[in-house]
Scaffold this motif. Structure first.
Motif, PDB file in Angstrom:
ATOM      1  N   ASP A 101      16.307  48.831  63.783  1.00  0.00           N
ATOM      2  CA  ASP A 101      15.203  47.874  63.747  1.00  0.00           C
ATOM      3  C   ASP A 101      14.922  47.283  65.123  1.00  0.00           C
ATOM      4  N   ILE A 102      15.979  46.921  65.854  1.00  0.00           N
ATOM      5  CA  ILE A 102      15.727  46.223  67.117  1.00  0.00           C
ATOM      6  C   ILE A 102      15.196  47.164  68.197  1.00  0.00           C
ATOM      7  N   ARG A 103      15.363  48.465  68.015  1.00  0.00           N
ATOM      8  CA  ARG A 103      14.835  49.389  69.031  1.00  0.00           C
ATOM      9  C   ARG A 103      13.310  49.339  69.109  1.00  0.00           C
ATOM     10  N   TYR A 104      12.696  48.793  68.056  1.00  0.00           N
ATOM     11  CA  TYR A 104      11.234  48.679  68.041  1.00  0.00           C
ATOM     12  C   TYR A 104      10.768  47.270  68.410  1.00  0.00           C
ATOM     13  N   CYS A 105      11.718  46.388  68.742  1.00  0.00           N
ATOM     14  CA  CYS A 105      11.360  45.013  69.081  1.00  0.00           C
ATOM     15  C   CYS A 105      11.019  44.920  70.562  1.00  0.00           C
ATOM     16  N   ARG A 106       9.830  44.443  70.857  1.00  0.00           N
ATOM     17  CA  ARG A 106       9.393  44.337  72.255  1.00  0.00           C
ATOM     18  C   ARG A 106       9.330  42.885  72.732  1.00  0.00           C
ATOM     19  N   VAL A 129      21.937  51.576  76.236  1.00  0.00           N
ATOM     20  CA  VAL A 129      21.078  51.293  77.383  1.00  0.00           C
ATOM     21  C   VAL A 129      21.578  50.036  78.095  1.00  0.00           C
ATOM     22  N   ASN A 130      22.006  50.196  79.325  1.00  0.00           N
ATOM     23  CA  ASN A 130      22.547  49.062  80.078  1.00  0.00           C
ATOM     24  C   ASN A 130      21.399  48.294  80.724  1.00  0.00           C
ATOM     25  N   ASP A 131      20.611  47.681  79.870  1.00  0.00           N
ATOM     26  CA  ASP A 131      19.428  46.951  80.298  1.00  0.00           C
ATOM     27  C   ASP A 131      19.538  45.541  79.744  1.00  0.00           C
ATOM     28  N   GLN A 132      19.297  44.546  80.582  1.00  0.00           N
ATOM     29  CA  GLN A 132      19.516  43.175  80.154  1.00  0.00           C
ATOM     30  C   GLN A 132      18.640  42.791  78.975  1.00  0.00           C
ATOM     31  N   TYR A 133      17.428  43.340  78.913  1.00  0.00           N
ATOM     32  CA  TYR A 133      16.544  43.034  77.793  1.00  0.00           C
ATOM     33  C   TYR A 133      17.150  43.527  76.483  1.00  0.00           C
ATOM     34  N   VAL A 134      17.690  44.751  76.491  1.00  0.00           N
ATOM     35  CA  VAL A 134      18.312  45.312  75.289  1.00  0.00           C
ATOM     36  C   VAL A 134      19.566  44.525  74.933  1.00  0.00           C
ATOM     37  N   ILE A 135      20.383  44.218  75.930  1.00  0.00           N
ATOM     38  CA  ILE A 135      21.591  43.427  75.684  1.00  0.00           C
ATOM     39  C   ILE A 135      21.234  42.078  75.065  1.00  0.00           C
ATOM     40  N   ASN A 136      20.197  41.450  75.597  1.00  0.00           N
ATOM     41  CA  ASN A 136      19.761  40.164  75.047  1.00  0.00           C
ATOM     42  C   ASN A 136      19.296  40.308  73.609  1.00  0.00           C
ATOM     43  N   ASN A 137      18.591  41.396  73.299  1.00  0.00           N
ATOM     44  CA  ASN A 137      18.135  41.609  71.924  1.00  0.00           C
ATOM     45  C   ASN A 137      19.305  41.786  70.963  1.00  0.00           C
ATOM     46  N   VAL A 138      20.338  42.501  71.394  1.00  0.00           N
ATOM     47  CA  VAL A 138      21.541  42.647  70.562  1.00  0.00           C
ATOM     48  C   VAL A 138      22.149  41.276  70.306  1.00  0.00           C
ATOM     49  N   ASN A 139      22.281  40.470  71.336  1.00  0.00           N
ATOM     50  CA  ASN A 139      22.875  39.140  71.177  1.00  0.00           C
ATOM     51  C   ASN A 139      22.005  38.232  70.313  1.00  0.00           C
ATOM     52  N   ARG A 140      20.684  38.314  70.504  1.00  0.00           N
ATOM     53  CA  ARG A 140      19.771  37.498  69.680  1.00  0.00           C
ATOM     54  C   ARG A 140      19.869  37.908  68.207  1.00  0.00           C
TER      55      ARG A 140
END
Length: 198
Positions: free
Chosen positions: A71-76, A112-123
């Protein structure tokens, strides 16, 4: 005994559970039924539970859910819109399996070592924990078990691809040990919404 006369545990949701071997998890004490499948979104997991309930006579003692990766892979912009799907799933699970202890695993680190993706996982994990507490289900915090000493995704536990989020054999073994403990070691719970696996 027929399988539905034994204690029953279900693993459902996305691909993190697909390689778990039910017979090893159950240890001949529980009948473990794995209905997880790769690519499942939260809403599809809810449908899987409904289909299982309609076609099986079992009283379910424990239900384990792994959700959110697809689900989060589609969150922009945000993950907050996923709350309605999580709430719907947990409400449905509670109504279908009123006697079950329900456990929801948090997201594992994505490749993906990207801060946006990391933040989405944490959120997403914070959102999930809050909703689990609201619905009186257990939030299983396994994230730290899949990080290395620097606090980032441990590549030794995942398949070797920049874009592959799937666990390798070692990572699957790590996850299996967690669920063997949850199935067998914890007999009765005084409710604590956060189960941090250490």
């Amino acid at each position: 005994k027929q399988w539905y006369q034994r204690r029953v545990a279900i693993t459902a949701g996305d691909s993190h559970f697909t390689k778990l071997k039910p017979e090893l998890l159950g240890k001949n004490k529980f009948k473990v039924l794995n209905i997880a499948a790769g690519g499942k979104k939260i809403s599809e997991t809810e449908k899987d539970l409904v289909n299982f309930h309609e076609n099986n006579p079992a009283r379910v003692d424990k239900l384990f859910l792994s959700i959110g990766t697809n689900d989060i892979r589609y969150c922009r912009n945000s993950v907050t819109h996923l709350s309605k799907y999580i709430k719907s799933l947990l409400s449905k699970a509670r109504s279908l399996f009123p006697h079950a202890c329900i456990f929801v695993q948090n997201l594992l680190p994505l490749p993906v070592n990207d801060q946006y993706v990391i933040n989405n996982v944490n959120r997403f994990n914070r959102l999930l924990m809050k909703i689990c507490e609201m619905h009186k289900v257990f939030f299983v915090d396994v994230l730290s078990k899949f990080l290395n000493a620097e606090g980032v995704r441990n590549p030794n536990l995942f398949n070797p691809s920049r874009y592959n989020c799937h666990l390798n054999r070692r990572g699957t073994g790590q996850l299996a040990r967690i669920y063997i403990a949850l199935i067998h070691r914890f007999k009765r719970f005084s409710f604590n919404p956060l189960l941090r696996v250490t």
